[in-house]
Write a protein that holds these residues in place. Structure first.
Motif, PDB file in Angstrom:
ATOM      1  N   THR A  55       4.217  -7.857   1.822  1.00 44.88           N
ATOM      2  CA  THR A  55       2.804  -7.873   2.215  1.00 44.88           C
ATOM      3  C   THR A  55       2.462  -6.565   2.920  1.00 44.88           C
ATOM      4  OG1 THR A  55       3.169  -8.834   4.415  1.00 44.88           O
ATOM      5  CG2 THR A  55       2.915 -10.375   2.580  1.00 44.88           C
ATOM      6  N   LYS A 107      -4.724  -2.012  -1.082  1.00 44.17           N
ATOM      7  CA  LYS A 107      -4.364  -3.381  -1.504  1.00 44.17           C
ATOM      8  C   LYS A 107      -5.523  -4.345  -1.277  1.00 44.17           C
ATOM      9  CE  LYS A 107       0.183  -2.434  -1.717  1.00 44.17           C
ATOM     10  NZ  LYS A 107       1.255  -2.854  -2.501  1.00 44.17           N
ATOM     11  N   SER A 110      -5.279  -8.086  -2.748  1.00 42.22           N
ATOM     12  CA  SER A 110      -4.359  -8.998  -2.060  1.00 42.22           C
ATOM     13  C   SER A 110      -4.861  -9.330  -0.661  1.00 42.22           C
ATOM     14  CB  SER A 110      -2.947  -8.418  -2.008  1.00 42.22           C
ATOM     15  OG  SER A 110      -2.928  -7.217  -1.292  1.00 42.22           O
ATOM     16  N   LYS A 113      -7.513 -12.027  -1.072  1.00 43.09           N
ATOM     17  CA  LYS A 113      -6.879 -13.320  -1.315  1.00 43.09           C
ATOM     18  C   LYS A 113      -6.305 -13.905  -0.030  1.00 43.09           C
ATOM     19  CE  LYS A 113      -5.576 -12.410  -6.099  1.00 43.09           C
ATOM     20  NZ  LYS A 113      -4.453 -12.117  -6.991  1.00 43.09           N
TER      21      LYS A 113
END
Length: 142
Positions: A55, A107, A110, A113
């Protein structure tokens, strides 16, 4: 998102990662082992993964809670926060703030999300997927 402790951040990341497909570096992609302190383990090679692994929070040195708050601020500002204001508000150097914000901005999908992830909906989705897999397995055995 109203996270007030590092533990809550870990729980949120853990629940989020439970709903995405796990894949170990050895190539094994079956559901992982769930270990202590919200970490994962590969069932085949026994390699351990932290909840932040894979992550934008991986290797963040200024704390997970602060990182979550910065991501939340950036998400609310539609990925256009001022670097110097973030550095000042969160007591970071300009270089650190710039580096982390660039990581977030590269990113975006992501991050969206993760920020829009609802734990309860995720649990329902996971149960639905597990039920579908069981159904497919039973149909294959016929």
């Amino acid at each position: 998102m109203n996270l007030i402790s590092t533990r809550q951040c870990e729980i949120h990341l853990f629940n989020y990662k439970c709903n995405i497909n796990f894949k170990c570096s050895c190539g094994y992609n079956q559901p992982p082992l769930f270990l202590k302190k919200y970490s994962f383990g590969c069932r085949k090679c026994k390699k351990k993964y932290s909840v932040t692994n894979g992550t934008i929070f991986h290797n963040v040195r200024f704390g997970l809670l602060k990182a979550f708050r910065i991501v939340h601020t950036e998400f609310k500002n539609n990925f256009s926060s001022d670097i110097s204001l973030i550095a000042k508000d969160y007591n970071l150097t300009y270089k650190t703030a710039k580096s982390f914000l660039m990581k977030i901005r590269t990113k975006k999908e992501s991050v969206k999300k993760l920020m829009e992830f609802d734990v309860n909906k995720g649990r329902q989705d996971r149960k639905k997927i597990e039920n579908e897999k069981k159904l497919l397995a039973s149909l294959n055995n016929l």
